[in-house]
Design a protein around this motif. Structure first.
Motif, PDB file in Angstrom:
ATOM      1  N   VAL B 260      84.044 -20.051   6.927  1.00 29.85           N
ATOM      2  CA  VAL B 260      83.559 -21.302   7.086  1.00 29.85           C
ATOM      3  C   VAL B 260      82.880 -21.655   8.314  1.00 29.85           C
ATOM      4  CG1 VAL B 260      84.108 -23.899   6.950  1.00 29.85           C
ATOM      5  CG2 VAL B 260      85.290 -22.413   5.522  1.00 29.85           C
ATOM      6  N   ALA B 261      83.512 -21.135   9.389  1.00 32.05           N
ATOM      7  CA  ALA B 261      82.869 -21.184  10.805  1.00 32.05           C
ATOM      8  C   ALA B 261      81.818 -19.970  10.883  1.00 32.05           C
ATOM      9  CB  ALA B 261      84.029 -21.296  11.961  1.00 32.05           C
ATOM     10  N   ARG B 262      81.551 -19.101  10.300  1.00 30.79           N
ATOM     11  CA  ARG B 262      80.611 -18.053  10.615  1.00 30.79           C
ATOM     12  C   ARG B 262      81.167 -17.187  11.616  1.00 30.79           C
ATOM     13  NH1 ARG B 262      79.245 -22.697   7.621  1.00 30.79           N
ATOM     14  NH2 ARG B 262      77.047 -22.718   6.930  1.00 30.79           N
ATOM     15  N   ALA B 263      82.321 -16.903  11.788  1.00 30.14           N
ATOM     16  CA  ALA B 263      82.964 -16.773  13.060  1.00 30.14           C
ATOM     17  C   ALA B 263      83.610 -15.198  12.746  1.00 30.14           C
ATOM     18  CB  ALA B 263      84.070 -17.746  13.375  1.00 30.14           C
ATOM     19  N   ARG B 264      83.680 -14.702  14.131  1.00 30.25           N
ATOM     20  CA  ARG B 264      84.231 -13.331  14.231  1.00 30.25           C
ATOM     21  C   ARG B 264      85.529 -12.958  14.905  1.00 30.25           C
ATOM     22  NH1 ARG B 264      79.828 -11.164  18.149  1.00 30.25           N
ATOM     23  NH2 ARG B 264      81.177 -10.978  19.864  1.00 30.25           N
ATOM     24  N   MET B 265      86.212 -12.229  14.437  1.00 31.78           N
ATOM     25  CA  MET B 265      87.666 -11.803  15.016  1.00 31.78           C
ATOM     26  C   MET B 265      87.620 -10.429  15.457  1.00 31.78           C
ATOM     27  SD  MET B 265      91.370 -12.213  13.433  1.00 31.78           S
ATOM     28  CE  MET B 265      91.600 -13.929  13.164  1.00 31.78           C
ATOM     29  N   GLU B 266      87.693 -10.173  16.595  1.00 32.52           N
ATOM     30  CA  GLU B 266      87.327  -8.601  17.291  1.00 32.52           C
ATOM     31  C   GLU B 266      88.234  -8.237  18.259  1.00 32.52           C
ATOM     32  OE1 GLU B 266      83.334  -8.145  18.216  1.00 32.52           O
ATOM     33  OE2 GLU B 266      83.422  -6.268  18.860  1.00 32.52           O
ATOM     34  N   GLY B 267      88.825  -6.864  17.908  1.00 32.85           N
ATOM     35  CA  GLY B 267      89.590  -6.369  18.904  1.00 32.85           C
ATOM     36  C   GLY B 267      89.085  -5.333  19.762  1.00 32.85           C
ATOM     37  N   PHE B 268      89.729  -5.104  20.741  1.00 32.24           N
ATOM     38  CA  PHE B 268      89.195  -4.184  21.792  1.00 32.24           C
ATOM     39  C   PHE B 268      90.363  -3.428  22.504  1.00 32.24           C
ATOM     40  CE2 PHE B 268      89.896  -5.987  26.105  1.00 32.24           C
ATOM     41  CZ  PHE B 268      90.311  -7.243  25.855  1.00 32.24           C
ATOM     42  N   VAL B 269      90.007  -2.148  22.990  1.00 32.32           N
ATOM     43  CA  VAL B 269      91.061  -1.481  24.072  1.00 32.32           C
ATOM     44  C   VAL B 269      90.467  -1.104  25.405  1.00 32.32           C
ATOM     45  CG1 VAL B 269      92.219   0.934  24.032  1.00 32.32           C
ATOM     46  CG2 VAL B 269      91.999  -0.399  21.899  1.00 32.32           C
ATOM     47  N   ILE B 270      90.929  -1.542  26.350  1.00 33.47           N
ATOM     48  CA  ILE B 270      90.406  -1.648  27.771  1.00 33.47           C
ATOM     49  C   ILE B 270      90.029  -0.374  28.078  1.00 33.47           C
ATOM     50  CG2 ILE B 270      92.741  -1.603  28.730  1.00 33.47           C
ATOM     51  CD1 ILE B 270      89.457  -3.357  29.939  1.00 33.47           C
ATOM     52  N   PHE B 271      90.583   0.722  27.621  1.00 34.81           N
ATOM     53  CA  PHE B 271      90.070   2.086  28.320  1.00 34.81           C
ATOM     54  C   PHE B 271      88.707   2.503  27.796  1.00 34.81           C
ATOM     55  CE2 PHE B 271      94.760   2.429  27.114  1.00 34.81           C
ATOM     56  CZ  PHE B 271      95.175   2.174  28.536  1.00 34.81           C
ATOM     57  N   ASP B 272      88.230   1.649  26.668  1.00 33.65           N
ATOM     58  CA  ASP B 272      86.697   2.019  26.600  1.00 33.65           C
ATOM     59  C   ASP B 272      85.705   1.480  27.459  1.00 33.65           C
ATOM     60  OD1 ASP B 272      87.938   2.937  23.986  1.00 33.65           O
ATOM     61  OD2 ASP B 272      87.413   1.250  22.819  1.00 33.65           O
ATOM     62  N   TYR B 273      86.317   0.650  28.372  1.00 35.06           N
ATOM     63  CA  TYR B 273      85.324   0.180  29.531  1.00 35.06           C
ATOM     64  C   TYR B 273      85.608   0.823  30.747  1.00 35.06           C
ATOM     65  CZ  TYR B 273      84.524  -3.486  26.238  1.00 35.06           C
ATOM     66  OH  TYR B 273      84.139  -4.417  25.055  1.00 35.06           O
ATOM     67  N   ALA B 274      86.208   1.975  30.718  1.00 35.54           N
ATOM     68  CA  ALA B 274      86.333   2.841  31.971  1.00 35.54           C
ATOM     69  C   ALA B 274      85.169   2.963  32.809  1.00 35.54           C
ATOM     70  CB  ALA B 274      87.306   3.946  31.834  1.00 35.54           C
ATOM     71  N   PRO B 275      83.984   3.184  32.263  1.00 37.16           N
ATOM     72  CA  PRO B 275      82.714   3.535  32.971  1.00 37.16           C
ATOM     73  C   PRO B 275      82.377   2.044  33.869  1.00 37.16           C
ATOM     74  CG  PRO B 275      82.723   4.063  30.920  1.00 37.16           C
ATOM     75  CD  PRO B 275      83.923   3.606  30.724  1.00 37.16           C
ATOM     76  N   ARG B 276      82.873   0.791  33.293  1.00 33.65           N
ATOM     77  CA  ARG B 276      82.542  -0.331  34.021  1.00 33.65           C
ATOM     78  C   ARG B 276      83.442  -0.787  34.866  1.00 33.65           C
ATOM     79  NH1 ARG B 276      80.009  -3.453  29.358  1.00 33.65           N
ATOM     80  NH2 ARG B 276      79.739  -5.145  31.118  1.00 33.65           N
ATOM     81  N   PHE B 277      84.734  -0.150  35.098  1.00 31.28           N
ATOM     82  CA  PHE B 277      85.610  -0.665  35.639  1.00 31.28           C
ATOM     83  C   PHE B 277      85.211  -1.088  36.974  1.00 31.28           C
ATOM     84  CE2 PHE B 277      89.631   0.931  33.294  1.00 31.28           C
ATOM     85  CZ  PHE B 277      89.223   0.290  32.216  1.00 31.28           C
ATOM     86  N   THR B 278      84.671  -0.166  37.868  1.00 32.04           N
ATOM     87  CA  THR B 278      84.410  -0.493  39.187  1.00 32.04           C
ATOM     88  C   THR B 278      83.756  -1.783  39.514  1.00 32.04           C
ATOM     89  OG1 THR B 278      84.488   1.910  39.642  1.00 32.04           O
ATOM     90  CG2 THR B 278      83.510   0.521  41.580  1.00 32.04           C
ATOM     91  N   GLU B 279      82.454  -1.965  38.744  1.00 24.48           N
ATOM     92  CA  GLU B 279      81.582  -2.787  38.702  1.00 24.48           C
ATOM     93  C   GLU B 279      82.411  -4.304  38.396  1.00 24.48           C
ATOM     94  OE1 GLU B 279      79.462  -4.836  34.832  1.00 24.48           O
ATOM     95  OE2 GLU B 279      79.362  -2.682  35.070  1.00 24.48           O
TER      96      GLU B 279
END
Lengths: 328, 328
Positions: B260-279
C-alpha cells in the motif's frame, strides 16, 4: 451486482445483491454499452474490506468494482462509436453508461478482447513493472514466482524467460506444474501442495533466488526467504493465501533472512506506472506476436449472477491463467 | 570464556565455561596484550546458534567472539608497541595474543577507549550506513528508530538529527524516553512498555514514517509498518525481541503495508561497508567533537566471569547506550 455486506473470511453468495434497473440512455457526452467480459482478480478481496488501502473500499450498496470489456451500443460521445470495444473499470454490471473517463478503446484485430484484461491489461502490466522495475531484473538472474499459473504469475515467468533468465514457478497441482514447464517454458515447477517448497527451491535454485515475485504470502513466502541469494529482491505483489484469513495475516517469520542476504522486500501499486503503460503493453504485445509469450486464460461463460461463485475460484486455485467471466 | 553448549532460549550461566590457561609469549610477528574493555552486542545471540548467517557460529569450546580494546603488553610485531591500545575481534578473554590481522590502533587522545566499541565502532557505523545508505535518508524525512536508547538506536536518532530530520524514538521505560528527548535531542519518544505504539506513532508522525530503523522486531515492527509514509524505507538492523524465542520468530503480520505504501524493507550487514569505515568514523568523530552527538555508554566493571550476566542485560533492556564490560 452490488456489495450487500462486508464479507468475513470467504466471500459468500449472501455478500452480494443482484439489482435489476432499467438501462438508461447515455445522454450528452456519454456512451452506453453492454458488458462482454468481466475481469476477476485476487485484489478484489481487499477492496471488500473497510480499511485504508491503495483504493477506497467498495461501499455497501455500490456496484462491485471490476475491470471489463464493454461493447458500445449507443453513443453521444465523440470518441466512442457504436461497435467499439472499450476497456475500463466499469464494474460488475450487464449494461454500462460512461462519460469515457478511464475508458480505453481496444483493437480486437491485434488481440482477442479478453487479452486486454489479462496479458495486455493490469495483470500483464503488474508482472512487467513488478519484475523489471521493482524486482530490478538483471541478466542471469534466477527468478522464482509463486501463483505461477495465475494471471500475473504466468506473465512474470514468461517475461523473465523472454529476458533470458532462469525461472522456477510455484503452483498448486501437477497439472499446473506440467503446464508451466511444458507450455510456458519455465525451467522448473514446484507443486506446493505435495512438495516441501523450501527443499525444492534449494534443489532448483542452489545458488539462491535473485528475484522472488510473491503473489501468495504465507508459508510459500517463508520458503522463498529461506533461499535468497545475496542482494535478492523480493517483490510483494499480493498474498492470496492470506486474503480470507479471519485469524490475522501470517507474517513472514523468515524476514530476518533479508539481513543475512542483504536483500530487500518491496511493495508496489501498478497505477503508479500509468505513464508507462503504453510502452509496456507494446513490448508485451511484441512478445505475444512473436510467440514468446503465451496468453493463458480461463474463461467462464455466464451472467453477472455467476460473478460471486467465479470469484471464489481464485481463492481455491481453480483457475489457470487469467480468470474472466464472459457474459452470454 | 568458552562456549560450553548451544543455548536454547535465554542464555544462561551453564552455557559458558571459564577456562584458565597460562598466558603465552607472543612469538615472532605477534603481540600480546591485556583486555581493557569487552563489547556486548545483541548480535552475539545469533552467533551462538548453529545456523547459516553472515558469520559462522561460534563453535562449542571456542573462545566467545567479541570486539574488545586491548592494551599491548609485549610485542614482537613492528606495527604495535607496548602501551598501544588496539581494537579488534579478540574475544572474551583477559589476555590476548595476535598477529595483528584485523587489529586497529586507536587514539585515546581523540576519544575514550570504549568509544571505539560504540559510537566510533561497529554500533556507530551500523547506525551511519543503515540510516544514510540503506535507509537513503533525505532532507525533511521523519525517522523512527526502535531500541532508541541502545548502542545503535541512540546513534541512529542523533545522526538523523544532525542531518536535520525529525526523529521519534521507541524505548522501554520513562527514564530512557526522558533521556532521548532531554539529552539526545529526539523530537519525541514512545515508551513501548506503557503506550500503544501504533497510536503513538500516528500522533507523533501524522504524515507517516519515511525511514523506520528497526532493532527489535515483533509488535513494534508491526506498529511501525502500520504507519508508513509512501515510499518509506524500513531498515532491518536487528530483532532483539526475537533472538531468544523458542517458539519461532514472529513475522511482521503488517508486511502488506509495504504494498500500500510502495515501501521497501531491507537488510544489511555492516562488514560490507568496510571500505568506507574510515570516512564514516571521521564524520561521526566530527559530530562528537562538535557536541552534536552525545556518546551514550553503559559500563559494567568486572572480570570475564561477569560476561554471561552482563550479556543478559541487553535482552532485558537494562542497558542505556553502548554496553561495555570494563575489566578490572
Amino acid at each position: 451486482m452490488r456489495l450487500a455486506r462486508r464479507p468475513v473470511g470467504d466471500v459468500g453468495p449472501d455478500d452480494w445483491e443482484h439489482v435489476t434497473e432499467a438501462a438508461a440512455a447515455p445522454g450528452a457526452g456519454r456512451f452506453a454499452g453492454r458488458t462482454r467480459y468481466i475481469s476477476l482478480d485476487p485484489a478484489m478481496r481487499g477492496w471488500l474490506d473497510d480499511r485504508p488501502s491503495y483504493l477506497p473500499p467498495v461501499g455497501i450498496g455500490e456496484v462491485m468494482r471490476a475491470a471489463s470489456i464493454v461493447e458500445v451500443t449507443e453513443s453521444d460521445h465523440p470518441d466512442f462509436q457504436v461497435g467499439d470495444l472499450v476497456t475500463g473499470a466499469f464494474g460488475v454490471q450487464e449494461r454500462v453508461v460512461s462519460d469515457g473517463r478511464g475508458a480505453l478503446k481496444i483493437d480486437p484485430a491485434a488481440a482477442s478482447p479478453s487479452t486486454y484484461l489479462g496479458a495486455l491489461g493490469m495483470p500483464g502490466l503488474t508482472a512487467y513493472f513488478g519484475l523489471l522495475d521493482v524486482g530490478a531484473l538483471k541478466d542471469g538472474d534466477t527468478v522464482v514466482v509463486s501463483g505461477a499459473a495465475g494471471a500475473v504469475g504466468s506473465m512474470v515467468g514468461q517475461i523473465a524467460k523472454a529476458k533470458g533468465c532462469r525461472v522456477i514457478g510455484i503452483a498448486g497441482g501437477a497439472e499446473k506444474c506440467a503446464l508451466l514447464t511444458g507450455e510456458l517454458g519455465f525451467d522448473a515447477a514446484i507443486d506446493y501442495r505435495t512438495e516441501n517448497v523450501r527443499k525444492a527451491l534449494r534443489t532448483h535454485a542452489p545458488d539462491g533466488i535473485d528475484v522472488y515475485f510473491d503473489n501468495v504470502g504465507g508459508d510459500v513466502l517463508d520458503a522463498a526467504l529461506a533461499n535468497l541469494a545475496r542482494h535478492a529482491r523480493v517483490v510483494i505483489c499480493g498474498a492470496i493465501s492470506q486474503y480470507n484469513t479471519t485469524t490475522g495475516v501470517q507474517g513472514p517469520a523468515n524476514y530476518l533472512a533479508l539481513l543475512v542476504a542483504r536483500a530487500r522486500m518491496e511493495g508496489f501499486v501498478i497505477f503508479d506506472y500509468a505513464p508507462r503503460f503504453t510502452e509496456a503493453a507494446r513490448e508485451i504485445g511484441g512478445w505475444i506476436a512473436a510467440g514468446r509469450i503465451k496468453v493463458l486464460e480461463h474463461v467462464v461463460k455466464g451472467t453477472v449472477d455467476d460473478f460471486p461463485a467465479t470469484l471464489q475460484m481464485l481463492f481455491r486455485g481453480e483457475n489457470t491463467g487469467k480468470l474472466v467471466l464472459e457474459l452470454d
